[in-house]
Design an enzyme around this catalytic site. Structure first.
Site, PDB file in Angstrom:
ATOM      1  N   GLU A   1      34.122  52.960 -10.888  1.00 41.29           N
ATOM      2  CA  GLU A   1      35.425  52.614 -11.487  1.00 41.29           C
ATOM      3  C   GLU A   1      35.789  51.231 -10.948  1.00 41.29           C
ATOM      4  O   GLU A   1      35.839  50.254 -11.682  1.00 41.29           O
ATOM      5  CB  GLU A   1      36.486  53.656 -11.104  1.00 41.29           C
ATOM      6  CG  GLU A   1      37.891  53.342 -11.643  1.00 41.29           C
ATOM      7  CD  GLU A   1      38.971  54.311 -11.134  1.00 41.29           C
ATOM      8  OE1 GLU A   1      38.737  55.027 -10.135  1.00 41.29           O
ATOM      9  OE2 GLU A   1      40.066  54.329 -11.735  1.00 41.29           O
TER      10      GLU A   1
ATOM     11  N   ASP B   1      45.099  60.142 -15.642  1.00 45.67           N
ATOM     12  CA  ASP B   1      46.442  60.448 -15.120  1.00 45.67           C
ATOM     13  C   ASP B   1      47.456  60.067 -16.188  1.00 45.67           C
ATOM     14  O   ASP B   1      48.144  59.043 -16.070  1.00 45.67           O
ATOM     15  CB  ASP B   1      46.691  59.645 -13.830  1.00 45.67           C
ATOM     16  CG  ASP B   1      45.648  59.949 -12.764  1.00 45.67           C
ATOM     17  OD1 ASP B   1      45.740  61.007 -12.138  1.00 45.67           O
ATOM     18  OD2 ASP B   1      44.717  59.129 -12.601  1.00 45.67           O
TER      19      ASP B   1
HETATM   20  N1  HPA Z   1      40.343  57.218  -9.444  1.00 42.88           N
HETATM   21  C1  HPA Z   1      40.297  57.672  -8.206  1.00 42.88           C
HETATM   22  N2  HPA Z   1      41.128  58.596  -7.748  1.00 42.88           N
HETATM   23  C2  HPA Z   1      42.038  59.097  -8.565  1.00 42.88           C
HETATM   24  C3  HPA Z   1      42.137  58.660  -9.860  1.00 42.88           C
HETATM   25  C4  HPA Z   1      41.228  57.682 -10.334  1.00 42.88           C
HETATM   26  O1  HPA Z   1      41.249  57.236 -11.487  1.00 42.88           O
HETATM   27  N3  HPA Z   1      43.149  59.367 -10.418  1.00 42.88           N
HETATM   28  C5  HPA Z   1      43.634  60.192  -9.482  1.00 42.88           C
HETATM   29  N4  HPA Z   1      42.958  60.035  -8.344  1.00 42.88           N
HETATM   30 ZN    ZN Z   2      40.114  60.012 -12.167  1.00 46.21          ZN
END
Ligand code: HPA
Ligand code: ZN
Length: 342
Positions: free
Chosen positions: A205, A284
């Site tokens: 990510e 989220d």
């Molecule tokens: N990435 C990492 N941790 C998280 C995320 C995310 O997108 N959403 C909630 N915790």
């Molecule tokens: Zn996530």
């Protein structure tokens, strides 16, 4: 007559595989629960909460996300949170959801593991009864904490395994990625695999392709959550295509957390067209501005996705689900029937 893109997306059967239940806490519910539990929020109004949702990166979001989760205290709170998500999912024709939950965020505040499991599970079981929405629960370890803490969390949750055997299917890894590589959790993942849990992890990510390799080879995951930075490594891309390793991509999340500057630059369509098994998810939704269909619509419009590609994304979501081959065949047949009649 062909229906509009929005209506086509609305009616398309789909599965959501990357949804943090704590990340579905809408400001209105945050306020209601704060009042119910006598918690003081650092905001005067719902509008002020929404205005605070201007993030520069993952950590700037996580700070607010963990602060918001502090209003969740009772079994009923976890039920209400999950039930509110269920309404949104059903409205978006989500037929199956595998949701993430972060027990460490709650147990550290003195909320019991049982309270967390029970409230979420009660809502998911009711959703199955009332709406035919099937589901699974994926327990996530917070990667900014130690592996020993993850092991202790898994062991504590195992006391509840039998009671929630119909729902608790896997473990995952979330929270701040950079500086916390997957290999940090290789022992707890080995234990989870030995216990026949499904395993997934957030990787690529904000972290580099090396973290995706780490999740694949170090943790032996069955899906990669996000994984968008995989595109920087052509050998990794080949691996993902050949293995048909699913990526649970979250377009509006990537936009809000500045992983991409503009949705038109998102690599979802490129990866799909290169043969990667990508899926669309909301991550989220209360923080990132949209649930499943909002993510589908924004992606379709920004990336000029064709209806065939939207159907492929829906197909991928069911293929990548942790479900029996019979169940998957049934869903895929529904997608096919939808395509044939629309
Ligand atoms: N990435 C990492 N941790 C998280 C995320 C995310 O997108 N959403 C909630 N915790
Ligand atoms: Zn996530």
């Amino acid at each position: 007559m062909t229906i509009s893109l929005h209506d086509f997306i609305r009616g398309l059967p789909k599965a959501e595989l990357h949804l943090h239940i704590e990340g579905s806490l809408e400001p209105e519910l945050m306020f209601a629960l704060a009042q119910r539990n006598g918690v003081t929020l650092p905001y005067a109004s719902v509008e002020e909460v929404r205005a605070a949702y201007a993030f520069s990166d993952l950590q700037s979001f996580l700070d607010l996300y963990y602060a918001g989760a502090a209003v969740l205290q009772s079994e009923q709170d976890f039920f209400d949170l999950t039930w509110a998500y269920v309404q949104r999912a059903v409205a978006d024709n989500v037929r199956h959801v595998e949701l993430f939950f972060d027990p460490q965020t709650h147990t550290v505040r003195g909320v019991s593991m049982t309270t967390v499991f029970s409230g979420i599970a009660r809502a998911l079981r009711q959703a199955r009864q009332a709406h035919g929405l099937t589901s699974g629960m994926i327990l996530c370890f917070l990667r900014h904490l130690s592996e020993d803490e993850a092991i202790a969390t898994l062991e504590e949750a195992l006391l509840l395994r039998e009671q929630y055997a119909d729902l608790w299917t896997g473990v995952g890894l979330d929270s701040g990625e950079v500086g916390n590589p997957p290999e940090k959790f290789s022992r707890v993942y080995a234990r989870a695999r030995e216990l026949v849990f499904h395993v997934v992890a957030h990787a690529g990510e904000e972290g580099p392709p090396a973290y995706v390799w780490g999740a694949l080879d170090g943790l032996q995951v069955e899906r990669i959550d996000h994984g968008v930075r995989s595109e920087e490594d052509s050998t990794l891309m080949q691996r993902l295509v050949h293995s048909q390793m699913p990526l649970t991509v979250c377009p509006l999340s990537n936009l809000k957390l500045c992983v991409v500057k503009d949705l038109r630059q998102h690599n979802l369509a490129r990866m799909l067209r290169a043969g990667v098994c990508v899926t669309i998810n909301s991550d989220d939704p209360a923080y990132f501005g949209g649930y499943m269909n909002a993510n589908f619509i924004a992606s379709a419009e920004a990336l000029q996705l064709t209806r065939e590609e939207l159907v492929q994304l829906a197909r991928n979501s069911f293929s990548a689900a942790f479900a029996t081959p019979e169940q998957k065949q049934q869903w895929l047949a529904e997608v096919q029937a939808y395509q044939d009649t629309h």
